[in-house]
Write a protein that holds these residues in place. Structure first.
Motif, PDB file in Angstrom:
ATOM      1  N   LYS A   1       0.822  -1.218   0.000  1.00 17.90           N
ATOM      2  CA  LYS A   1       0.000   0.000   0.000  1.00 17.90           C
ATOM      3  C   LYS A   1       0.857   1.270   0.000  1.00 17.90           C
ATOM      4  CE  LYS A   1      -4.265  -1.770   1.993  1.00 17.90           C
ATOM      5  NZ  LYS A   1      -5.269  -1.661   3.047  1.00 17.90           N
ATOM      6  N   ALA A   2       2.148   1.145   0.307  1.00 19.49           N
ATOM      7  CA  ALA A   2       3.027   2.317   0.281  1.00 19.49           C
ATOM      8  C   ALA A   2       3.267   2.814  -1.140  1.00 19.49           C
ATOM      9  CB  ALA A   2       4.355   1.984   0.950  1.00 19.49           C
ATOM     10  N   VAL A   3       3.127   1.903  -2.129  1.00 12.07           N
ATOM     11  CA  VAL A   3       3.414   2.285  -3.520  1.00 12.07           C
ATOM     12  C   VAL A   3       2.295   1.861  -4.464  1.00 12.07           C
ATOM     13  CG1 VAL A   3       5.922   2.254  -3.239  1.00 12.07           C
ATOM     14  CG2 VAL A   3       4.734   0.137  -3.823  1.00 12.07           C
ATOM     15  N   ASP A   4       1.118   1.441  -3.943  1.00 13.31           N
ATOM     16  CA  ASP A   4       0.073   0.919  -4.838  1.00 13.31           C
ATOM     17  C   ASP A   4      -0.510   1.989  -5.738  1.00 13.31           C
ATOM     18  OD1 ASP A   4      -1.271   2.306  -2.896  1.00 13.31           O
ATOM     19  OD2 ASP A   4      -2.794   0.770  -2.531  1.00 13.31           O
ATOM     20  N   HIS A   5      -0.285   3.280  -5.399  1.00 11.59           N
ATOM     21  CA  HIS A   5      -0.761   4.347  -6.288  1.00 11.59           C
ATOM     22  C   HIS A   5       0.248   4.633  -7.406  1.00 11.59           C
ATOM     23  CE1 HIS A   5       1.515   6.089  -2.940  1.00 11.59           C
ATOM     24  NE2 HIS A   5       1.972   6.957  -3.819  1.00 11.59           N
ATOM     25  N   GLU A   6       1.410   3.988  -7.325  1.00  9.50           N
ATOM     26  CA  GLU A   6       2.437   4.171  -8.349  1.00  9.50           C
ATOM     27  C   GLU A   6       2.644   2.912  -9.185  1.00  9.50           C
ATOM     28  OE1 GLU A   6       5.835   5.180  -6.060  1.00  9.50           O
ATOM     29  OE2 GLU A   6       5.042   7.093  -5.348  1.00  9.50           O
ATOM     30  N   VAL A   7       2.283   1.729  -8.640  1.00  7.56           N
ATOM     31  CA  VAL A   7       2.523   0.456  -9.314  1.00  7.56           C
ATOM     32  C   VAL A   7       1.179  -0.241  -9.552  1.00  7.56           C
ATOM     33  CG1 VAL A   7       3.700  -1.772  -9.167  1.00  7.56           C
ATOM     34  CG2 VAL A   7       4.740   0.256  -8.126  1.00  7.56           C
ATOM     35  N   GLU A   8       1.013  -0.831 -10.739  1.00  5.44           N
ATOM     36  CA  GLU A   8      -0.218  -1.541 -11.067  1.00  5.44           C
ATOM     37  C   GLU A   8      -0.291  -2.869 -10.315  1.00  5.44           C
ATOM     38  OE1 GLU A   8      -2.757  -0.728 -13.017  1.00  5.44           O
ATOM     39  OE2 GLU A   8      -1.959   1.211 -13.638  1.00  5.44           O
ATOM     40  N   GLY A   9      -1.503  -3.252  -9.886  1.00  3.38           N
ATOM     41  CA  GLY A   9      -1.708  -4.558  -9.286  1.00  3.38           C
ATOM     42  C   GLY A   9      -2.223  -4.489  -7.866  1.00  3.38           C
ATOM     43  N   SER A  10      -2.554  -5.679  -7.316  1.00  4.91           N
ATOM     44  CA  SER A  10      -3.043  -5.782  -5.938  1.00  4.91           C
ATOM     45  C   SER A  10      -1.931  -5.439  -4.962  1.00  4.91           C
ATOM     46  CB  SER A  10      -3.545  -7.207  -5.695  1.00  4.91           C
ATOM     47  OG  SER A  10      -3.682  -7.465  -4.326  1.00  4.91           O
ATOM     48  N   HIS A  11      -2.295  -4.781  -3.850  1.00  8.89           N
ATOM     49  CA  HIS A  11      -1.259  -4.374  -2.887  1.00  8.89           C
ATOM     50  C   HIS A  11      -0.601  -5.593  -2.245  1.00  8.89           C
ATOM     51  CE1 HIS A  11      -4.552  -4.983   0.050  1.00  8.89           C
ATOM     52  NE2 HIS A  11      -3.578  -5.172   0.933  1.00  8.89           N
ATOM     53  N   ALA A  12      -1.338  -6.730  -2.151  1.00 12.35           N
ATOM     54  CA  ALA A  12      -0.738  -7.941  -1.587  1.00 12.35           C
ATOM     55  C   ALA A  12       0.356  -8.478  -2.509  1.00 12.35           C
ATOM     56  CB  ALA A  12      -1.811  -8.990  -1.359  1.00 12.35           C
ATOM     57  N   VAL A  13       0.097  -8.495  -3.810  1.00  7.36           N
ATOM     58  CA  VAL A  13       1.088  -8.976  -4.776  1.00  7.36           C
ATOM     59  C   VAL A  13       2.284  -8.031  -4.830  1.00  7.36           C
ATOM     60  CG1 VAL A  13       1.477  -9.539  -7.209  1.00  7.36           C
ATOM     61  CG2 VAL A  13      -0.698 -10.115  -6.129  1.00  7.36           C
ATOM     62  N   ILE A  14       2.004  -6.710  -4.824  1.00  4.83           N
ATOM     63  CA  ILE A  14       3.092  -5.720  -4.857  1.00  4.83           C
ATOM     64  C   ILE A  14       3.970  -5.869  -3.614  1.00  4.83           C
ATOM     65  CG2 ILE A  14       3.610  -3.255  -4.826  1.00  4.83           C
ATOM     66  CD1 ILE A  14       0.913  -2.819  -6.280  1.00  4.83           C
ATOM     67  N   GLY A  15       3.324  -6.008  -2.434  1.00  4.58           N
ATOM     68  CA  GLY A  15       4.082  -6.149  -1.192  1.00  4.58           C
ATOM     69  C   GLY A  15       4.925  -7.417  -1.177  1.00  4.58           C
ATOM     70  N   ALA A  16       4.368  -8.536  -1.688  1.00  2.00           N
ATOM     71  CA  ALA A  16       5.137  -9.788  -1.736  1.00  2.00           C
ATOM     72  C   ALA A  16       6.343  -9.650  -2.652  1.00  2.00           C
ATOM     73  CB  ALA A  16       4.234 -10.926  -2.208  1.00  2.00           C
ATOM     74  N   ASP A  17       6.177  -8.978  -3.799  1.00  3.77           N
ATOM     75  CA  ASP A  17       7.308  -8.775  -4.716  1.00  3.77           C
ATOM     76  C   ASP A  17       8.398  -7.923  -4.068  1.00  3.77           C
ATOM     77  OD1 ASP A  17       6.005 -10.256  -6.617  1.00  3.77           O
ATOM     78  OD2 ASP A  17       5.179  -8.512  -7.691  1.00  3.77           O
ATOM     79  N   LEU A  18       8.004  -6.873  -3.351  1.00  2.76           N
ATOM     80  CA  LEU A  18       8.992  -6.022  -2.675  1.00  2.76           C
ATOM     81  C   LEU A  18       9.726  -6.799  -1.587  1.00  2.76           C
ATOM     82  CD1 LEU A  18       6.894  -2.713  -2.344  1.00  2.76           C
ATOM     83  CD2 LEU A  18       8.954  -3.029  -3.724  1.00  2.76           C
ATOM     84  N   ALA A  19       8.970  -7.586  -0.795  1.00  2.00           N
ATOM     85  CA  ALA A  19       9.604  -8.377   0.272  1.00  2.00           C
ATOM     86  C   ALA A  19      10.592  -9.386  -0.314  1.00  2.00           C
ATOM     87  CB  ALA A  19       8.526  -9.086   1.088  1.00  2.00           C
ATOM     88  N   ARG A  20      10.199 -10.021  -1.421  1.00  3.47           N
ATOM     89  CA  ARG A  20      11.100 -10.983  -2.073  1.00  3.47           C
ATOM     90  C   ARG A  20      12.344 -10.272  -2.607  1.00  3.47           C
ATOM     91  NH1 ARG A  20       7.835 -12.423  -5.608  1.00  3.47           N
ATOM     92  NH2 ARG A  20       6.795 -14.112  -4.490  1.00  3.47           N
ATOM     93  N   LYS A  21      12.132  -9.063  -3.177  1.00  2.24           N
ATOM     94  CA  LYS A  21      13.246  -8.297  -3.748  1.00  2.24           C
ATOM     95  C   LYS A  21      14.284  -7.938  -2.692  1.00  2.24           C
ATOM     96  CE  LYS A  21      14.126  -3.862  -6.040  1.00  2.24           C
ATOM     97  NZ  LYS A  21      13.515  -2.619  -6.565  1.00  2.24           N
ATOM     98  N   TYR A  22      13.836  -7.624  -1.489  1.00  3.34           N
ATOM     99  CA  TYR A  22      14.759  -7.182  -0.433  1.00  3.34           C
ATOM    100  C   TYR A  22      15.106  -8.308   0.541  1.00  3.34           C
ATOM    101  CZ  TYR A  22      13.960  -2.494  -2.203  1.00  3.34           C
ATOM    102  OH  TYR A  22      13.902  -1.386  -3.011  1.00  3.34           O
ATOM    103  N   GLY A  23      14.959  -9.552   0.092  1.00  4.41           N
ATOM    104  CA  GLY A  23      15.515 -10.681   0.798  1.00  4.41           C
ATOM    105  C   GLY A  23      14.745 -11.208   1.982  1.00  4.41           C
TER     106      GLY A  23
END
Length: 520
Positions: free
Chosen positions: A372-394
């Protein structure tokens, strides 16, 4: 009158001639007398002719008047005759209509009499049929008693004994099953009680909005903010990416934008510019840059503070910044930063009760709404966006899965994922956490009443307690006490299947019998 006047004149002329003749000689007097007589005769004849003429004219006028009076009388009589004929036609028509109605009423009366006769004959036939059926039933009953060797009372008693034994057997089996289920679900029930207690956790909440209001010392300041030919307001909007609305609102400027961080930067910048008084494009860029640094620092401090309060360490700095950005994000009027802390605390408490890793549960709860911190900038569900960010940062795979599955974007396969899902629901559903839109609230009440009234026998239904309870009034003539119990369960099942709502909804089916009489 004219004729009489002429006669008088003739007599006067004759008399004058006579007196004149008496003074003249005889010869002359005779001539004068003759002339006078002739004149008098002439005058009299003229008078007679004129009298005849006048008489004839009077007769003609009288005839004309009589003819006109007769014609007028004939016209009046003709008009009256027409009126009488019209009235006679109307009366005749009304009489015909009355005759038709009388005939219709007589026909209806005959039809009613025929129907009464038919109904009477049918009633008699039904009575006769009923008697025949009773006799046949008695015959069959006697045959059954003869074949079975038991009377009806004995057969009924034996059947009731068998049913009673079966009911006792089923009840014993049911009791045993319930006891086993109670032992199996004792721990689960205890944890549900803990969850309900945690649900009452009261945290802060703020109104969700996409605008910020900056007060002004006076309306004069609006002109300075706009600047010459609007250069100041254009510079401020370009530097912050936020729209400034300067309308008729006295001593206030509205900042509008979907990015809450940018809106906060614009608010701080504008407040500093108003306090300093120096407003021009160069100064605006300088103040905006300084405010951006302050907000970024505030975001970083908020993220660090959240990790410190929860006792979770080793989180990537970029993730902590995103957590801090949630401080300026709201969802359904609930502050997402506070909501994330709540979910983390609830996850930790329930994990401790379940005997699983508490720190890992807190970590998953804190990061579950990271998107939800970036869901207004990135397309998609906030749950999917958050999971991708968490995976990206280890982050750990279990944490990533819990973030992805907390809104069913992925089916939960671990206890941690289910725990985060439950904690998120508890934090959002607790009283005071969120305020619904008026349209959603009204629609939920309408849906509740619609579902309740769709069942047969329901006379009315009322959604009360802000949609937390539905009262269903049923007709005592069509629904028995036992059926009302079943109806309450069916309505609850249908509500669960067709509606989405926080918490629980109580279904209250009310059946009453009313006896009414009048004292006369």
């Amino acid at each position: 009158m004219e004729m009489i006047g002429m006669v008088v004149i003739a007599l006067l002329v004759a008399a004058g001639a006579y007196f004149a003749g008496s003074k003249l000689n005889k010869k002359d007097s005779g001539s004068i007398v003759r002339q006078a007589e002739e004149l008098a005769t002439k005058v009299i004849e003229d008078a007679r002719r004129e009298a005849d003429t006048i008489t004839k004219e009077a007769e003609l006028k009288a005839k004309d008047a009589a003819i006109q009076a007769k014609e007028k009388h004939e016209r009046d009589m003709t008009e009256k005759k027409k009126d009488l004929q019209t009235l006679e036609k109307r009366l005749q028509q009304k009489e015909e209509n009355l005759d038709k109605k009388v005939a219709l009423f007589e026909q209806k009366e005959l039809d009613i009499l025929k129907k009464e006769q038919t109904v009477t004959s049918k009633e008699q036939a039904l009575v006769q049929r009923d008697e025949e059926l009773k006799k046949a039933a008695d015959v069959q009953k006697a045959k059954l008693e003869f074949i079975s060797g038991m009377s009806a009372v004995e057969a009924k008693k034996e059947l009731m004994d068998v049913m009673e034994d079966e009911a006792k057997h089923d009840a014993a089996k049911r009791i045993k099953i319930i006891e086993e289920e109670a032992r199996e679900t004792a721990d689960k029930k205890a944890k549900e009680i803990i969850s309900l207690a945690i649900q009452r956790y009261a945290g802060e909440y703020v109104a969700e909005k996409t605008v910020s209001v900056v007060p002004l010392p006076s309306d004069e300041m609006k002109g300075r903010i706009i600047g010459r030919e609007g250069r100041n307001i254009r510079a401020l909007e370009a530097a912050t990416g936020i729209d400034l609305i300067i309308d008729d609102t006295p001593e206030a400027v509205i900042l509008s934008g979907f990015n809450p961080v940018r809106r906060e930067v614009a608010r701080l910048s504008l407040e500093k510019l108003i306090a300093d008084g120096r407003i021009h494009p160069g100064r605006i860029e300088e103040v905006v840059a300084k405010s951006t640094e302050e907000v970024e620092l505030s975001i970083k401090e908020a993220g660090d503070q959240a990790a410190f309060d929860l006792g979770v360490h080793g989180i990537h700095p970029e993730i902590l910044k995103l957590i801090g950005r949630l401080k300026y994000r709201t969802s359904y009027t609930q502050n997402v930063y506070q909501h994330s802390l709540e979910v983390a605390f609830i996850c930790g408490i329930m994990a401790a009760e379940l005997g699983i890793n508490v720190k890992q549960a807190k970590r998953a709860g804190l990061l579950h709404d990271l998107g939800k911190a970036v869901d207004h900038e990135v397309e998609g569900s906030h749950a999917v966006i958050g999971a991708d960010l968490a995976r990206k940062y280890g982050e750990n795979a279990k944490i990533v899965h819990a973030i992805m599955a907390h809104h069913e974007d992925e089916k939960p396969t671990t206890v941690l994922a289910v725990l985060v899902q439950a904690a998120d629901a508890l934090s959002g559903a607790r009283p005071g956490a969120r305020r619904e839109m008026m349209e959603t609230y009204v629609k939920r009440l309408d849906d509740l009443e619609r579902i309740a009234t769709s069942f047969p026998g329901v006379s009315s239904s009322f959604a009360i307690q802000a949609g937390r309870e539905i009262r269903v009034m049923v007709s005592s003539e069509h629904v028995t006490d036992e059926q009302s119990v079943v109806m309450a369960r069916d309505i609850a099942k249908k509500v669960e299947a067709e509606m989405t709502y926080p918490g629980q909804i109580k279904v209250n089916v009310i059946r009453e019998t009313r006896a009414v009489d009048y004292a006369r």
